[in-house]
Design a protein around this motif. Structure first.
Motif, PDB file in Angstrom:
ATOM      1  N   VAL A 187      30.057  25.713  40.178  1.00  0.00           N
ATOM      2  CA  VAL A 187      29.968  24.697  41.114  1.00  0.00           C
ATOM      3  C   VAL A 187      29.654  25.244  42.921  1.00  0.00           C
ATOM      4  O   VAL A 187      30.062  24.880  44.325  1.00  0.00           O
ATOM      5  CB  VAL A 187      31.322  24.433  41.165  1.00  0.00           C
ATOM      6  N   GLY A 188      30.289  26.964  42.533  1.00  0.00           N
ATOM      7  CA  GLY A 188      30.315  27.654  43.737  1.00  0.00           C
ATOM      8  C   GLY A 188      31.339  28.147  44.397  1.00  0.00           C
ATOM      9  O   GLY A 188      31.225  27.778  45.493  1.00  0.00           O
TER      10      GLY A 188
ATOM     11  N   SER B 101      37.885  29.719  45.438  1.00  0.00           N
ATOM     12  CA  SER B 101      39.115  29.617  45.239  1.00  0.00           C
ATOM     13  C   SER B 101      39.145  28.895  43.840  1.00  0.00           C
ATOM     14  O   SER B 101      39.795  30.151  43.554  1.00  0.00           O
ATOM     15  CB  SER B 101      39.310  28.657  46.251  1.00  0.00           C
ATOM     16  N   LEU B 102      38.072  28.059  43.528  1.00  0.00           N
ATOM     17  CA  LEU B 102      38.568  28.073  42.221  1.00  0.00           C
ATOM     18  C   LEU B 102      38.270  29.389  41.029  1.00  0.00           C
ATOM     19  O   LEU B 102      39.127  29.511  39.992  1.00  0.00           O
ATOM     20  CB  LEU B 102      37.856  26.614  41.403  1.00  0.00           C
ATOM     21  N   GLU B 103      37.271  29.902  41.238  1.00  0.00           N
ATOM     22  CA  GLU B 103      36.320  31.576  40.920  1.00  0.00           C
ATOM     23  C   GLU B 103      37.464  31.539  40.269  1.00  0.00           C
ATOM     24  O   GLU B 103      38.374  32.796  39.454  1.00  0.00           O
ATOM     25  CB  GLU B 103      35.814  31.655  40.806  1.00  0.00           C
ATOM     26  N   MET B 104      38.821  32.492  41.212  1.00  0.00           N
ATOM     27  CA  MET B 104      40.014  33.396  41.666  1.00  0.00           C
ATOM     28  C   MET B 104      41.325  33.113  41.281  1.00  0.00           C
ATOM     29  O   MET B 104      41.964  34.024  41.269  1.00  0.00           O
ATOM     30  CB  MET B 104      39.597  33.621  43.241  1.00  0.00           C
ATOM     31  N   LYS B 105      41.409  31.997  41.512  1.00  0.00           N
ATOM     32  CA  LYS B 105      42.854  30.631  40.344  1.00  0.00           C
ATOM     33  C   LYS B 105      42.265  31.000  38.946  1.00  0.00           C
ATOM     34  O   LYS B 105      42.984  31.484  38.508  1.00  0.00           O
ATOM     35  CB  LYS B 105      42.497  29.870  40.815  1.00  0.00           C
ATOM     36  N   GLY B 106      40.879  30.807  38.445  1.00  0.00           N
ATOM     37  CA  GLY B 106      41.092  31.433  37.120  1.00  0.00           C
ATOM     38  C   GLY B 106      41.131  33.553  36.746  1.00  0.00           C
ATOM     39  O   GLY B 106      41.179  33.112  35.544  1.00  0.00           O
ATOM     40  N   GLU B 107      40.580  33.739  37.178  1.00  0.00           N
ATOM     41  CA  GLU B 107      40.918  35.262  37.301  1.00  0.00           C
ATOM     42  C   GLU B 107      42.397  35.895  37.882  1.00  0.00           C
ATOM     43  O   GLU B 107      42.856  36.332  36.741  1.00  0.00           O
ATOM     44  CB  GLU B 107      40.292  35.845  37.962  1.00  0.00           C
ATOM     45  N   ALA B 108      42.647  35.296  38.059  1.00  0.00           N
ATOM     46  CA  ALA B 108      44.850  35.187  38.299  1.00  0.00           C
ATOM     47  C   ALA B 108      45.384  34.824  37.382  1.00  0.00           C
ATOM     48  O   ALA B 108      45.949  35.236  36.890  1.00  0.00           O
ATOM     49  CB  ALA B 108      44.695  34.080  39.318  1.00  0.00           C
ATOM     50  N   GLU B 109      44.470  33.367  37.271  1.00  0.00           N
ATOM     51  CA  GLU B 109      46.033  33.295  36.050  1.00  0.00           C
ATOM     52  C   GLU B 109      45.280  34.006  34.464  1.00  0.00           C
ATOM     53  O   GLU B 109      46.136  34.478  33.838  1.00  0.00           O
ATOM     54  CB  GLU B 109      45.071  32.016  35.565  1.00  0.00           C
ATOM     55  N   GLN B 110      43.944  34.537  34.357  1.00  0.00           N
ATOM     56  CA  GLN B 110      43.604  34.937  32.969  1.00  0.00           C
ATOM     57  C   GLN B 110      44.579  36.644  32.662  1.00  0.00           C
ATOM     58  O   GLN B 110      44.925  36.833  32.520  1.00  0.00           O
ATOM     59  CB  GLN B 110      42.439  35.920  33.357  1.00  0.00           C
ATOM     60  N   ALA B 111      44.433  37.338  34.174  1.00  0.00           N
ATOM     61  CA  ALA B 111      45.650  38.308  33.929  1.00  0.00           C
ATOM     62  C   ALA B 111      46.277  38.438  33.894  1.00  0.00           C
ATOM     63  O   ALA B 111      47.496  38.381  33.577  1.00  0.00           O
ATOM     64  CB  ALA B 111      45.378  38.569  35.880  1.00  0.00           C
ATOM     65  N   ALA B 112      47.281  36.960  34.765  1.00  0.00           N
ATOM     66  CA  ALA B 112      49.150  37.548  34.289  1.00  0.00           C
ATOM     67  C   ALA B 112      49.033  36.619  32.712  1.00  0.00           C
ATOM     68  O   ALA B 112      50.407  37.336  32.395  1.00  0.00           O
ATOM     69  CB  ALA B 112      48.757  35.570  34.735  1.00  0.00           C
ATOM     70  N   ALA B 113      48.170  35.949  32.198  1.00  0.00           N
ATOM     71  CA  ALA B 113      48.101  35.786  30.980  1.00  0.00           C
ATOM     72  C   ALA B 113      48.078  37.055  29.492  1.00  0.00           C
ATOM     73  O   ALA B 113      49.104  37.755  28.681  1.00  0.00           O
ATOM     74  CB  ALA B 113      46.927  34.617  30.344  1.00  0.00           C
ATOM     75  N   ASP B 114      46.561  37.985  30.470  1.00  0.00           N
ATOM     76  CA  ASP B 114      47.069  39.589  29.687  1.00  0.00           C
ATOM     77  C   ASP B 114      48.334  40.184  30.137  1.00  0.00           C
ATOM     78  O   ASP B 114      48.830  40.844  29.067  1.00  0.00           O
ATOM     79  CB  ASP B 114      45.771  39.699  30.384  1.00  0.00           C
TER      80      ASP B 114
ATOM     81  N   LYS C 208      38.551  27.770  34.221  1.00  0.00           N
ATOM     82  CA  LYS C 208      38.522  27.991  35.895  1.00  0.00           C
ATOM     83  C   LYS C 208      37.484  28.929  36.523  1.00  0.00           C
ATOM     84  O   LYS C 208      36.737  28.598  37.524  1.00  0.00           O
ATOM     85  CB  LYS C 208      39.779  27.708  36.491  1.00  0.00           C
ATOM     86  N   GLU C 209      37.421  30.148  36.050  1.00  0.00           N
ATOM     87  CA  GLU C 209      37.012  30.916  36.721  1.00  0.00           C
ATOM     88  C   GLU C 209      35.105  30.573  36.427  1.00  0.00           C
ATOM     89  O   GLU C 209      34.470  30.266  37.807  1.00  0.00           O
ATOM     90  CB  GLU C 209      36.981  31.959  35.795  1.00  0.00           C
ATOM     91  N   THR C 210      34.450  29.827  34.950  1.00  0.00           N
ATOM     92  CA  THR C 210      33.371  29.422  34.927  1.00  0.00           C
ATOM     93  C   THR C 210      33.051  28.413  35.959  1.00  0.00           C
ATOM     94  O   THR C 210      31.978  28.564  36.601  1.00  0.00           O
ATOM     95  CB  THR C 210      33.162  29.597  33.081  1.00  0.00           C
ATOM     96  N   THR C 211      33.713  27.580  35.855  1.00  0.00           N
ATOM     97  CA  THR C 211      33.255  26.476  36.670  1.00  0.00           C
ATOM     98  C   THR C 211      33.315  27.381  37.636  1.00  0.00           C
ATOM     99  O   THR C 211      32.438  26.121  38.547  1.00  0.00           O
ATOM    100  CB  THR C 211      34.902  25.493  36.087  1.00  0.00           C
ATOM    101  N   GLY C 212      33.792  27.428  38.530  1.00  0.00           N
ATOM    102  CA  GLY C 212      34.259  27.764  40.233  1.00  0.00           C
ATOM    103  C   GLY C 212      33.302  28.878  40.074  1.00  0.00           C
ATOM    104  O   GLY C 212      32.701  28.348  41.076  1.00  0.00           O
ATOM    105  N   LYS C 213      32.789  29.437  39.527  1.00  0.00           N
ATOM    106  CA  LYS C 213      30.994  30.021  39.253  1.00  0.00           C
ATOM    107  C   LYS C 213      30.002  29.158  39.375  1.00  0.00           C
ATOM    108  O   LYS C 213      28.472  29.601  40.318  1.00  0.00           O
ATOM    109  CB  LYS C 213      30.901  31.229  38.560  1.00  0.00           C
TER     110      LYS C 213
END
Length: 57
Positions: free
Chosen positions: A26-27, A30-43, A19-24
């Motif tokens: 396509v610009g 929101s998608l980029e931030m959701k991806g980062e949050a998902e990674q943080a939650a998993a960690d 999600k983070e990579t895709t968000g970056k």
């Protein structure tokens, strides 16, 4: 840590990275931030599971 829980956490981490990579790419911030949050939650879940495992031994 149970293998199934570890696999779920790794899967969520990978999903977040996609999600983070895709968000970056396509610009889409929101998608980029959701991806980062998902990674943080998993960690965080993985760290919690490791702590539980340490306490059991």
């Amino acid at each position: 840590m149970a293998v199934s829980k570890k696999a779920k956490n790794v899967g969520k981490n990978v999903k977040g990275k996609v999600k983070e990579t895709t968000g970056k790419a396509v610009g889409n911030e929101s998608l980029e931030m959701k991806g980062e949050a998902e990674q943080a939650a998993a960690d965080a879940k993985q760290a919690g599971q490791k702590a539980k495992d340490t306490m059991k031994h």
